[in-house]
Motif scaffolding. Structure first.
Motif, PDB file in Angstrom:
ATOM      1  N   LYS A  65       0.807  -1.227   0.000  1.00  0.00           N
ATOM      2  CA  LYS A  65       0.000   0.000   0.000  1.00  0.00           C
ATOM      3  C   LYS A  65       0.837   1.272   0.000  1.00  0.00           C
ATOM      4  N   GLU A  79     -10.796 -10.581  -0.034  1.00  0.00           N
ATOM      5  CA  GLU A  79     -12.254 -10.588   0.085  1.00  0.00           C
ATOM      6  C   GLU A  79     -12.831 -11.972  -0.230  1.00  0.00           C
ATOM      7  N   SER A 136     -12.410  -6.772   4.700  1.00  0.00           N
ATOM      8  CA  SER A 136     -13.009  -5.439   4.720  1.00  0.00           C
ATOM      9  C   SER A 136     -12.508  -4.633   5.903  1.00  0.00           C
ATOM     10  N   GLN A 137     -12.325  -5.271   7.040  1.00  0.00           N
ATOM     11  CA  GLN A 137     -11.801  -4.583   8.214  1.00  0.00           C
ATOM     12  C   GLN A 137     -10.368  -4.126   7.986  1.00  0.00           C
ATOM     13  N   MET A 175      -9.126  -3.330   5.073  1.00  0.00           N
ATOM     14  CA  MET A 175      -9.236  -2.188   4.170  1.00  0.00           C
ATOM     15  C   MET A 175      -9.598  -0.931   4.953  1.00  0.00           C
ATOM     16  N   ASP A 176     -10.493  -1.058   5.922  1.00  0.00           N
ATOM     17  CA  ASP A 176     -10.892   0.089   6.734  1.00  0.00           C
ATOM     18  C   ASP A 176      -9.731   0.626   7.561  1.00  0.00           C
ATOM     19  N   THR A 219      -6.479   0.652   6.809  1.00  0.00           N
ATOM     20  CA  THR A 219      -5.320   1.186   6.085  1.00  0.00           C
ATOM     21  C   THR A 219      -5.391   2.703   6.031  1.00  0.00           C
ATOM     22  N   LYS A 252      -5.181   4.382   3.346  1.00  0.00           N
ATOM     23  CA  LYS A 252      -5.804   4.766   2.077  1.00  0.00           C
ATOM     24  C   LYS A 252      -7.303   4.926   2.278  1.00  0.00           C
ATOM     25  N   TYR A 283     -11.115   4.371   1.773  1.00  0.00           N
ATOM     26  CA  TYR A 283     -11.840   3.166   1.369  1.00  0.00           C
ATOM     27  C   TYR A 283     -12.246   3.252  -0.103  1.00  0.00           C
ATOM     28  N   SER A 284     -12.686   4.428  -0.553  1.00  0.00           N
ATOM     29  CA  SER A 284     -13.114   4.567  -1.949  1.00  0.00           C
ATOM     30  C   SER A 284     -11.960   4.313  -2.913  1.00  0.00           C
ATOM     31  N   LEU A 288      -9.314   2.284  -2.300  1.00  0.00           N
ATOM     32  CA  LEU A 288      -9.088   0.839  -2.285  1.00  0.00           C
ATOM     33  C   LEU A 288     -10.165   0.104  -3.066  1.00  0.00           C
ATOM     34  N   ARG A 289     -11.396   0.540  -2.938  1.00  0.00           N
ATOM     35  CA  ARG A 289     -12.501  -0.080  -3.666  1.00  0.00           C
ATOM     36  C   ARG A 289     -12.296   0.090  -5.173  1.00  0.00           C
TER      37      ARG A 289
END
Length: 135
Positions: A45, A64, A72-73, A75-76, A78, A80, A82-83, A85-86
């Motif tokens: 990242k 995922e 998902s947790q 990702m939350d 990090t 970065k 969330y949008s 990463l998504r």
């Protein structure tokens, strides 16, 4: 494609999992532990080169698929958004590695991600041929 020369990431030698990479994709083989997966996400990242978005997107999609809510947790947690990463994960999932072009930006691929595969290929080929930029 020639293999990317990255030596500062990957799973520990003791792991039963491994990473295969090229300039526009990352594939996990075997089954890394959640800890190994998280550690690899943490290393990738922070990169700033052209492989970053593809590697992180492919790795997030793997997480995922295999770890569900736990991914998902991560990702939350990090740094970065969330949008962002998504965006990486969605584009990596929808644009198959065989259609990804090193000569084009990740944003070019993001723009075509919702097109059918054959239309993605045509649009990316046209952008490459005509030297179209994404702004």
């Amino acid at each position: 494609m020639e293999a990317t020369k990255k030596t500062d990431f990957g799973f520990p030698k003791s792991s039963t999992a491994s990473l295969q990479t090229d300039e526009v994709s990352l594939t996990v083989t075997g089954t890394p532990t959640v800890v190994e997966w998280v550690q690899t996400v943490e290393k990738i990242k922070h990169w700033k080169d052209s492989t970053f978005a593809w590697y992180l997107g492919d790795l997030l999609n793997y997480g995922e698929a295999h770890y569900g809510e736990m991914a998902s947790q991560v990702m939350d947690a990090t740094s970065k958004a969330y949008s962002t990463l998504r965006r990486y994960a969605d584009t990596a999932q929808r644009v198959h590695p065989t259609r990804r072009k090193l000569t084009l930006s990740f944003s070019h691929h993001w723009v075509v991600k919702d097109l059918p595969p054959d239309e993605q290929t045509k649009a990316l080929d046209d952008a490459e041929f005509h030297g179209w930029s994404y702004e």
